[in-house]
Design a protein around this motif. Structure first.
Motif, mmCIF file in Angstrom:
data_model
loop_
_atom_site.group_PDB
_atom_site.id
_atom_site.type_symbol
_atom_site.label_atom_id
_atom_site.label_comp_id
_atom_site.label_asym_id
_atom_site.label_seq_id
_atom_site.Cartn_x
_atom_site.Cartn_y
_atom_site.Cartn_z
ATOM 1 N N THR A 150 -25.227 -35.785 -0.490
ATOM 2 C CA THR A 150 -23.767 -35.867 -0.597
ATOM 3 C C THR A 150 -23.275 -37.211 -0.091
ATOM 4 O O THR A 150 -22.477 -37.886 -0.752
ATOM 5 N N GLY A 151 -23.762 -37.607 1.090
ATOM 6 C CA GLY A 151 -23.332 -38.876 1.656
ATOM 7 C C GLY A 151 -23.734 -40.048 0.784
ATOM 8 O O GLY A 151 -22.922 -40.928 0.475
ATOM 9 N N ASN A 200 -21.673 -40.218 -2.284
ATOM 10 C CA ASN A 200 -20.348 -40.783 -2.018
ATOM 11 C C ASN A 200 -20.409 -42.294 -1.906
ATOM 12 O O ASN A 200 -19.546 -43.003 -2.431
ATOM 13 N N SER A 210 -21.504 -39.156 9.869
ATOM 14 C CA SER A 210 -20.990 -37.859 9.434
ATOM 15 C C SER A 210 -19.581 -37.981 8.869
ATOM 16 O O SER A 210 -18.945 -36.990 8.605
ATOM 17 N N GLU A 246 -16.807 -38.681 6.185
ATOM 18 C CA GLU A 246 -16.606 -38.748 4.744
ATOM 19 C C GLU A 246 -16.014 -40.095 4.356
ATOM 20 O O GLU A 246 -15.132 -40.605 5.042
ATOM 21 N N GLU A 256 -19.868 -42.919 5.040
ATOM 22 C CA GLU A 256 -21.221 -42.469 5.354
ATOM 23 C C GLU A 256 -22.194 -43.620 5.553
ATOM 24 O O GLU A 256 -23.282 -43.430 6.078
ATOM 25 N N ALA A 287 -9.997 -42.643 5.385
ATOM 26 C CA ALA A 287 -10.439 -41.932 4.183
ATOM 27 C C ALA A 287 -9.304 -41.824 3.177
ATOM 28 O O ALA A 287 -9.498 -42.051 1.975
ATOM 29 N N PRO A 345 -12.360 -30.913 -1.680
ATOM 30 C CA PRO A 345 -13.181 -31.681 -2.623
ATOM 31 C C PRO A 345 -12.588 -31.692 -4.022
ATOM 32 O O PRO A 345 -12.701 -32.704 -4.727
ATOM 33 N N SER A 351 -10.050 -34.445 -3.984
ATOM 34 C CA SER A 351 -10.567 -35.812 -3.982
ATOM 35 C C SER A 351 -11.254 -36.125 -5.310
ATOM 36 O O SER A 351 -11.225 -37.255 -5.769
#
Lengths: 184, 492
Positions: free
Chosen positions: B69-70, B73, B132, B134, B137, B212, B349, B352
């Motif tokens: 996931t990181g 992104n 950690s 968002e 990362e 973010a 999510p 975003s």
């Protein structure tokens, strides 16, 4: 026309936001996470009443503490550890019990006609002490003075503080029976 | 601020020389953007599968959910997003201020280092060095590379404006130039306050929320708006509906865009007034959305596409639709009573995705579909592939956002009911199990997007080949083959 409309929109948004912020400002306090939290109400509710007997019972029965020697029944162990139930020391003047708990007790001791010669550890500050606070000492004393048929007055934390200050010079030296009997 | 709606200089020779100077760097941006888009899409599919089939690739430490996931992104935001944003902004600024790019070779080096930074970041996250946070990362050792590379890229893009022959500033330029300055502000402050000299506990989450959301509001959004303000009038041959008010939208975004991010913290352990300030910022941005709607929607509806040879207009239409859906969702979801249900659920999510994949990526893709033929001097290799990419992206976006939104709302209601009540679910686990169909739909959506982006990358590669250029050539000479001035829109 459009500009007028935008002006009206902007003004009403400023108005709404101002009301919103005032309503949900949480007093601008860094400690208020939930804006429904009322500081005035909370401060009234803050002093939580601790039941000294319940707190003292928990301290007394903590493994490794009082209960190890004096037993859950407060009867102690004949020939080794003195009983607390009905003890003239426990039910007597608080001046003595507070000192015993703060600094400990060594030497020969007579309770209920039985003779004991052990070491009561210090629960106050100093080398070998358990560093219990005045509150804890007051709680546990109140508990043993009102449990097992004992009927003595509760011990206030302020009194413990007073004696602790008075005897500060004593350090971690345990009391002897002779010293204590000199007190009223 | 000029009141004219568009610069009107359209001498073909100047367009050609501008495009020639941009040819190599913009090709590089486009190619690396497409590459990162693929990497990000693959990682997104993997992490999406893991949400409903945890055993999938479960034995590989570097492909655990948190890492894919990181890394996904990082690849999507910093790889695809930034490369595409750079391509759009340098091309738009060059077109609007009639300036060529001085020393494209130096920009190429900066792009190389930017991509190196993203690569180190992505691999670093997969390696286990990710943070950690968002959208941040990136391991802290990748950030300085990105920052220095950005400084060069930003300065170079700014040069195009600086040395341009037309000085009146069109709204697109406002947005893009401002974004060029906002991003280093956001990035450096966030890096310093979170990693280099970390602030204490709660303040970190506030700084992170500011970054973010700021990355959306103050970087990707202005680039997207800048693109829309340029491409719509150009492709439709219509002026912006009410150009003079556009500047108010810009200033409201400039003032409140950063504040709005704090609304993300609703329900988090931060002082209540911080969230209230964030909600107010979000509400104030309504002015920006209204101004944008007044300007873009009638413009879009009034004209028919006149010179849209690569079919990028439909991308912009979807982006406008997604923009207003997203804007409405930011306002609605920021309110406390709604956030009580939706906060920390799949709705976030979804939101975003709606912004990054729906608004920004669609503007960027539409922009690339428009500008790559002009840069290369040749039409796209296949229009069918463009259409396929468009429809796959639209369907993937709709399925993904809808599934996550519906699932998230359900999740929110059920989680809140856990404390008791009439239809209280048995346990948190049973709430999660009910989300499985929605998470599977999200995997379907991510796969569709991946296939679409694959088509885009293939099409781009074939077009590069057709134009007779490898993507790393720095030749400035052969840009004008097959390029005629008549294709260039005469913009009103």
């Amino acid at each position: 026309m459009t500009s007028l409309f935008l002006l009206a929109l902007l003004s009403s948004l400023v108005f709404v936001c101002a009301i919103y912020i005032v309503h949900y400002r949480g007093n601008f306090s860094p400690l208020v996470q939930d804006e429904r939290f009322d500081l005035a109400m909370a401060s009234k509710a803050l002093p939580v009443a601790v039941d000294p007997v319940a707190a003292g019972k928990r301290l007394y029965n903590t493994p490794g503490m009082c209960v190890t020697c004096h037993q859950a029944t407060g009867q102690g162990v004949p020939g080794a550890f003195p009983p607390l139930a009905g003890s003239e020391w426990v039910n007597g003047t608080e001046e003595r019990v507070i000192r015993i708990l703060l600094h400990g007790l060594t030497g020969e001791l007579k309770v209920h006609g039985g003779t004991f010669n052990g070491v009561m550890p210090a629960f106050g500050q100093g080398a070998g002490g358990f560093n219990w606070s005045d509150d804890r000492i007051a709680h546990v004393l109140t508990y043993i003075r009102q449990e097992w048929g004992n009927k003595a007055a509760p011990v206030e934390a302020a009194k413990v503080t007073e004696i602790r200050t008075k005897e500060a010079a004593r350090g971690s030296k345990s009391w002897t029976v002779a010293e204590l009997e000199a007190m009223k | 601020m000029a009141s004219q709606s568009n610069p009107s200089g359209t001498s073909p020779s100047s367009d050609e020389s501008i495009d020639a100077s941009l040819r190599a760097p913009v090709s590089y941006f486009a190619a690396s953007g497409a590459g990162w888009l693929l990497v990000g899409a693959v990682l997104a599919v993997i992490s999406s599968v893991k949400l409903h089939a945890p055993q999938f690739l479960g034995d590989l430490e570097c492909l655990t959910y948190g890492r894919t996931t990181g890394a996904g992104n990082v690849a999507l935001l910093y790889g695809w997003g930034f490369n595409a944003a750079f391509a759009l902004s340098v091309w738009l600024l060059a077109r609007l201020s009639r300036g060529s790019l001085p020393q494209p070779a130096l920009l190429m080096i900066a792009i190389f280092f930017w991509n190196l930074g993203v690569a180190i970041g992505t691999v670093g996250v997969l390696w286990g060095d990710g943070t950690s946070l968002e959208a941040l990362e990136l391991p802290s050792y990748a950030a300085p590379i990105l920052f220095v590379a950005y400084a060069f890229i930003g300065i170079w893009i700014f040069q195009v404006y600086q040395f341009g022959r037309i000085k009146p500033v069109y709204l697109s330029q406002w947005y893009i130039l401002a974004a060029l300055f906002w991003f280093p502000w956001l990035f450096s402050l966030a890096e310093i306050m979170l990693f280099i000299d970390p602030v204490r506990g709660t303040v970190q989450s506030i700084v992170h929320a500011w970054y973010a959301q700021g990355l959306s509001h103050l970087w990707f959004l202005p680039i997207a708006l800048g693109g829309l303000y340029y491409f719509l009038p150009k492709l439709l041959n219509r002026p912006i509906n009410n150009y003079p008010i556009g500047v108010y939208g810009f200033w409201m975004l400039a003032v409140f865009g950063g504040w709005a991010g704090l609304a993300r913290l609703s329900g988090a352990p931060v002082p209540a007034w911080v969230v209230s300030a964030g909600v107010s910022g979000t509400l104030m941005l309504i002015v920006t959305w209204v101004v944008t709607a007044i300007n873009l929607v009638p413009t879009r509806l009034s004209g028919r596409s006149s010179n849209d040879s690569s079919g990028s207009l439909r991308f912009f239409s979807v982006a406008i639709l997604a923009l207003f859906l997203w804007a409405a969702s930011t306002v609605i979801l920021s309110l406390r009573s709604v956030a009580e249900i939706t906060q920390f659920t799949l709705v976030l999510p979804a939101q975003s995705q709606l912004f990054f994949l729906g608004v920004f990526s669609f503007v960027a893709l539409g922009g690339l579909y428009h500008l790559v033929p002009r840069i290369l001097g040749t039409e796209w290799n296949s229009r069918a592939l463009i259409s396929a990419h468009f429809w796959l992206s639209v369907v993937g976006l709709v399925i993904g956002v809808a599934a996550l939104t519906v699932g998230g709302i359900k999740q929110g209601f059920q989680t809140n009911a856990l404390g008791g009540g009439q239809e209280a679910p048995a346990s948190l686990l049973s709430v999660m199990q009910q989300l499985l169909p929605y998470l599977s739909s999200q995997t379907l959506a991510a796969t569709l997007l991946l296939v679409g982006h694959l088509l885009f990358a293939v099409n781009l590669m074939l077009t590069f080949r057709k134009a007779g250029c490898c993507c790393c050539c720095i030749s400035r000479s052969s840009a004008s083959t097959g390029f005629t001035g008549s294709k260039e829109a005469v913009i009103r």
